[in-house]
Design a protein around this motif. Sequence first.
Motif, PDB file in Angstrom:
ATOM      1  N   ALA A  91       0.859  -1.190   0.000  1.00 50.24           N
ATOM      2  CA  ALA A  91       0.000   0.000   0.000  1.00 50.24           C
ATOM      3  C   ALA A  91       0.889   1.232   0.000  1.00 50.24           C
ATOM      4  O   ALA A  91       1.916   1.265   0.675  1.00 50.24           O
ATOM      5  CB  ALA A  91      -0.910  -0.013   1.222  1.00 50.24           C
ATOM      6  N   TRP A 125      -5.861  -2.015   1.412  1.00 51.36           N
ATOM      7  CA  TRP A 125      -4.916  -3.075   1.035  1.00 51.36           C
ATOM      8  C   TRP A 125      -5.399  -4.440   1.523  1.00 51.36           C
ATOM      9  O   TRP A 125      -5.123  -5.471   0.910  1.00 51.36           O
ATOM     10  CB  TRP A 125      -3.570  -2.726   1.647  1.00 51.36           C
ATOM     11  N   THR A 149      -4.017   1.593  -4.104  1.00 55.59           N
ATOM     12  CA  THR A 149      -3.406   0.310  -3.741  1.00 55.59           C
ATOM     13  C   THR A 149      -3.090  -0.507  -4.986  1.00 55.59           C
ATOM     14  O   THR A 149      -3.804  -0.425  -5.992  1.00 55.59           O
ATOM     15  CB  THR A 149      -4.333  -0.491  -2.806  1.00 55.59           C
TER      16      THR A 149
END
Length: 460
Positions: A301, A363, A439
Amino acid sequence: MSYTFAIIGRPNVGKSTLFNRLVGQKLALVDDTPGVTRDRREGEARLGDLRFTIIDTAGLDEGPKGSLTARMQQQTETAIELADALFFVIDARAGLTPNDRAFADFARRANKPVILLANKSEGKQGEIGAMESYALGLGDPVMISAEHGEGMGELYDAVRELLPEPPEEDEEPEALGELTDEEIAKRPIRVAIVGRPNAGKSTTINHLLGEERLLTSPEAGTTRDSIAVEVVYRGRRFKIFDTAGLRRRSRIEEKLEKLSVADALRAVRFAEVVVLMLDSQTKFEEQDLRIADLIEREGRALVIAVNKWDLVDRQPGQIGALRTEADHWLPQVKGVPIVAMSGLMGEGIERLMKAIEEAYAIWNRRIPTAALNRWFEQAVQTNPPPAVSGRRLKLNYITQTKARPPSFVVFCSRADAVPESYLRYLINSLRSGFDLPGTPVRITLREKANPFAHKRKRPS
């Protein structure tokens, strides 16, 4: 309560090698150059059945007040204050030096138990140096070789005498996959802060901690090791890794800097969220984009922090312009959160920590299969895959295989014929359809098994 040892001694006697030996990993950088270690580093040591905390420190050295050397010395003094006992390390091959004698007095004034370690004691020359160390008045030396693991039994006996009580057997930690969502939520978020040299990484972490925990300097390249610190912010735990500045590969010449860069890259691989710190005066340079691409390829992330915002002449709409610029330069992580901040002044720190938490939640996100396939059907109808060599591509269905980062498998008729441009379309549509900004998103193509493949055509 854990018993803590601080490893002290003059530069280049093998303190970091001993630290790595006791923690069982190559966490601290090791090189023949004196003064490699600058910040203090903590780790959990194991010596047989003994468990204790250990602090690696910069070499005891003297320097002008306010200089980098003097502040390294202050970090060592802080480690000594935090420790219950000291490992005083000398280089047995070099023999006693005036600095060893001066720092032995320093160790005695700490008024804490001291174990004298004569490192590099292998061979005749090492034995002679170890015998000389009796002159320091710190008791019998323990002859070891941290590099080769010799003398660890004798070190065990010396440590065993100092520990307050026999340690209980530690239970093995549960595997991450066996923990519940609630238990995972209680674990610290592992965050690596990366960027070019002198972007303000250490300054930001010091502001979070409320103390000068990490050395900072206007000189680029002050940080060498990746140092981990525990931070609790608004009730949420974080384990934050400060890393060495990442320059272009062509400019990295010294072996020590190569080691520092490798250590920083390892911190990225072990992190869950990576903060890419940019300098507001020179943002989105080529090296920044390379680092962001590395983070995306590692599947971490990403949060972008534009530091030194206090030096910017503020104008309306600048934050929106930053987001547009980020999407332009980094289309592979479109929608990445971007925070304008000043680590020195503490401006924007709260927004940064909130962005880290949100990026971590995205994430870890899982999407229900039914909702995923409703989106998939609509996406394929809106923009059907192109025909290749006159044959239509058929995309059947999609499923999420894992999170961290969100990863999906699309079952189709001819996986090798689906163009990259269509995959990018699906990824961008996924981002907007399920709110996955910034992400990394992984889509793998897999051919659906042909149920008639076993029925071969009979010869006429």
